[in-house]
Structure formats: structure tokens, C-alpha cells
Design a protein around this motif. Sequence first.
Motif, PDB file in Angstrom:
ATOM      1  N   VAL A 130       0.768  -1.283  -0.121  1.00 17.57           N
ATOM      2  CA  VAL A 130       0.103  -0.077   0.144  1.00 17.57           C
ATOM      3  C   VAL A 130       1.086   1.358   0.040  1.00 17.57           C
ATOM      4  N   LEU A 131       0.763   2.271  -0.970  1.00 17.29           N
ATOM      5  CA  LEU A 131       1.051   3.578  -0.924  1.00 17.29           C
ATOM      6  C   LEU A 131       0.195   4.296  -0.295  1.00 17.29           C
ATOM      7  N   HIS A 132       0.732   5.021   0.572  1.00 13.47           N
ATOM      8  CA  HIS A 132      -0.068   6.297   1.254  1.00 13.47           C
ATOM      9  C   HIS A 132       0.277   7.530   0.958  1.00 13.47           C
ATOM     10  N   VAL A 133      -0.716   8.270   0.526  1.00 12.89           N
ATOM     11  CA  VAL A 133      -0.721   9.711  -0.024  1.00 12.89           C
ATOM     12  C   VAL A 133      -1.804  10.565   0.573  1.00 12.89           C
ATOM     13  N   ARG A 134      -1.673  11.793   0.258  1.00 14.62           N
ATOM     14  CA  ARG A 134      -2.603  12.802   0.639  1.00 14.62           C
ATOM     15  C   ARG A 134      -2.654  13.736  -0.618  1.00 14.62           C
ATOM     16  N   PRO A 135      -3.774  14.568  -0.632  1.00 11.15           N
ATOM     17  CA  PRO A 135      -3.866  15.374  -1.671  1.00 11.15           C
ATOM     18  C   PRO A 135      -2.428  16.380  -1.706  1.00 11.15           C
ATOM     19  N   ALA A 139      18.358   3.649  -9.357  1.00 12.37           N
ATOM     20  CA  ALA A 139      17.437   2.890 -10.335  1.00 12.37           C
ATOM     21  C   ALA A 139      16.165   3.490 -10.162  1.00 12.37           C
ATOM     22  N   VAL A 140      15.763   3.693  -8.827  1.00 13.27           N
ATOM     23  CA  VAL A 140      14.469   4.212  -8.398  1.00 13.27           C
ATOM     24  C   VAL A 140      14.277   5.639  -8.975  1.00 13.27           C
ATOM     25  N   CYS A 141      15.286   6.298  -8.940  1.00 12.86           N
ATOM     26  CA  CYS A 141      15.074   7.648  -9.282  1.00 12.86           C
ATOM     27  C   CYS A 141      14.919   7.754 -10.655  1.00 12.86           C
ATOM     28  N   GLU A 182       8.268   6.502  -3.998  1.00 14.90           N
ATOM     29  CA  GLU A 182       8.116   5.227  -3.332  1.00 14.90           C
ATOM     30  C   GLU A 182       7.448   4.128  -3.846  1.00 14.90           C
ATOM     31  N   ALA A 183       6.634   4.344  -4.855  1.00 11.47           N
ATOM     32  CA  ALA A 183       5.992   3.183  -5.852  1.00 11.47           C
ATOM     33  C   ALA A 183       7.162   2.478  -6.498  1.00 11.47           C
ATOM     34  N   CYS A 184       7.989   3.374  -7.209  1.00 15.93           N
ATOM     35  CA  CYS A 184       9.310   2.717  -7.912  1.00 15.93           C
ATOM     36  C   CYS A 184      10.258   1.846  -6.916  1.00 15.93           C
ATOM     37  N   HIS A 185      10.151   2.338  -5.607  1.00 17.27           N
ATOM     38  CA  HIS A 185      11.206   1.385  -4.693  1.00 17.27           C
ATOM     39  C   HIS A 185      10.336   0.149  -4.596  1.00 17.27           C
ATOM     40  N   TYR A 186       8.936   0.208  -4.678  1.00 11.92           N
ATOM     41  CA  TYR A 186       8.117  -0.923  -4.450  1.00 11.92           C
ATOM     42  C   TYR A 186       8.458  -1.766  -5.594  1.00 11.92           C
ATOM     43  N   LEU A 187       8.665  -1.521  -6.891  1.00 12.92           N
ATOM     44  CA  LEU A 187       9.021  -2.199  -8.009  1.00 12.92           C
ATOM     45  C   LEU A 187      10.513  -2.866  -8.027  1.00 12.92           C
ATOM     46  N   CYS A 188      11.278  -1.851  -7.250  1.00 16.32           N
ATOM     47  CA  CYS A 188      12.636  -2.221  -7.626  1.00 16.32           C
ATOM     48  C   CYS A 188      13.137  -3.136  -6.448  1.00 16.32           C
ATOM     49  N   MET A 189      12.421  -3.350  -5.366  1.00 14.24           N
ATOM     50  CA  MET A 189      13.062  -4.138  -4.404  1.00 14.24           C
ATOM     51  C   MET A 189      12.643  -5.755  -4.601  1.00 14.24           C
ATOM     52  N   ASP A 190      13.538  -6.491  -3.983  1.00  9.53           N
ATOM     53  CA  ASP A 190      13.584  -8.036  -4.172  1.00  9.53           C
ATOM     54  C   ASP A 190      12.165  -8.393  -3.448  1.00  9.53           C
ATOM     55  N   PRO A 191      11.569  -9.637  -3.902  1.00  8.76           N
ATOM     56  CA  PRO A 191      10.496 -10.148  -3.423  1.00  8.76           C
ATOM     57  C   PRO A 191      10.440 -10.286  -1.814  1.00  8.76           C
ATOM     58  N   ALA A 192      11.611 -10.602  -1.141  1.00 12.20           N
ATOM     59  CA  ALA A 192      11.793 -10.775   0.391  1.00 12.20           C
ATOM     60  C   ALA A 192      11.600  -9.559   0.826  1.00 12.20           C
ATOM     61  N   ARG A 193      12.417  -8.532   0.540  1.00 12.47           N
ATOM     62  CA  ARG A 193      12.073  -7.121   1.056  1.00 12.47           C
ATOM     63  C   ARG A 193      10.748  -6.435   0.835  1.00 12.47           C
ATOM     64  N   ARG A 194       9.957  -6.771  -0.347  1.00  9.13           N
ATOM     65  CA  ARG A 194       8.750  -6.290  -0.425  1.00  9.13           C
ATOM     66  C   ARG A 194       7.549  -7.021   0.478  1.00  9.13           C
ATOM     67  N   SER A 195       8.040  -8.125   0.745  1.00  7.95           N
ATOM     68  CA  SER A 195       7.359  -8.891   1.702  1.00  7.95           C
ATOM     69  C   SER A 195       7.112  -8.383   3.145  1.00  7.95           C
ATOM     70  N   GLY A 196       8.392  -7.702   3.633  1.00  2.00           N
ATOM     71  CA  GLY A 196       8.353  -7.167   4.966  1.00  2.00           C
ATOM     72  C   GLY A 196       8.346  -5.552   5.128  1.00  2.00           C
ATOM     73  N   LEU A 197       7.753  -4.934   3.885  1.00  2.00           N
ATOM     74  CA  LEU A 197       8.070  -3.670   3.670  1.00  2.00           C
ATOM     75  C   LEU A 197       7.267  -2.930   4.678  1.00  2.00           C
TER      76      LEU A 197
END
Length: 164
Positions: free
Chosen positions: A51-56, A94-96, A66-81
Motif C-alpha cells: 500500500v502506497l499512502h498519499v494525501r492531496p 535506479a528508483v530515481c 516510493e512506488a518505484c521503490h516497491y517495483l525495484c525491491m526484491d520479493p523478500a524485502r517487498r514482503s516485509g516492507l
Amino acid sequence: MMDVLVCEAGHLSSLRDLFEPLGLEIRRHPEGAELPGSYWGAPEAGLVGDVLHVRPDTPVHSALHEACHYLCMDPARRSGLHTDAGGDDLEESAVCYLQILLADQLPGVGRERLMDDMDTWGYSFRLGDTRAWFHGDAEDARAWLQAHGLVDADQAFTGRLRQR
């Protein structure tokens, strides 16, 4: 607040269209609310699990980052994010790079505006501004993204998460 694009209705809808098919839910919170998982604190976007949390008033560049961090991390890190995406300096680059590429998929944003917003917000790179880095010093980030299957040989997003 600085003059950067924020996650208002149109941008929020585009972010959802881009990231929710990849398993990342975009959850909008009311202005002034705390943002779960925000590493730097609100209005910066936060990550908890898938879940990516944002406000207006969350900057679009922050949501993309932050969404690109989610895409770029390996599955193990993603599961405990939770809050800290971790990763090394090369993954951060790479995220940037990926957030700049994906800005072209958001109507009314695009890479040129995103790079302006990144500079306004205070991102820093070895060559100075974001454009100089993107065009002249990001070979390692491009290679990392290609090696992990996030971009193809033409630097187009593959629509996949990192798998290893």
C-alpha cells in the motif's frame, strides 16, 4: 509549500492506473492526516506492505519515488516492507531513474516536469541537477533496471516487478 505537482484527483487516478495492476494499492488519506510508512514524514508518500499512502498535498514525485521503490525491491524485502524501502545506492539511483521514465505515463506530468519538481524539492546528484544526472551520469541505473527486468533494451518499462 513548494510549487510541485501534488496527488490531486487526476494524478491520483493516473497513479492508480499505473501501479494497481502491479499489486500496489494507492490509498488516499485526508489532508493533514498522518501518512503511514512515510520515511520523511507527511506530506511525503508512505509505504507499508503493498500500500502506497498519499494525501492531496503529497508531491507526485514522492508518490512515484516510493512506488518505484516497491517495483525495484526484491520479493523478500517487498514482503516485509514498512516505511524504509532499504536497498543500496545503486538501487536508489535506479528508483530515481525509473520514476522519471514512468512520469511520461502520467498525463499532465511527464519527465521534464518531474525533473523540475525533483530539483525544486531538493534531490541531489553528482552532476548537480536531475537532468544532468539523467542524461549524463545514469548509465549504472539504466543497467541495473535492465538487469532486473524492469526496463527493456530501449529503456521502456516492462510492466513487471523485480523478481530476484
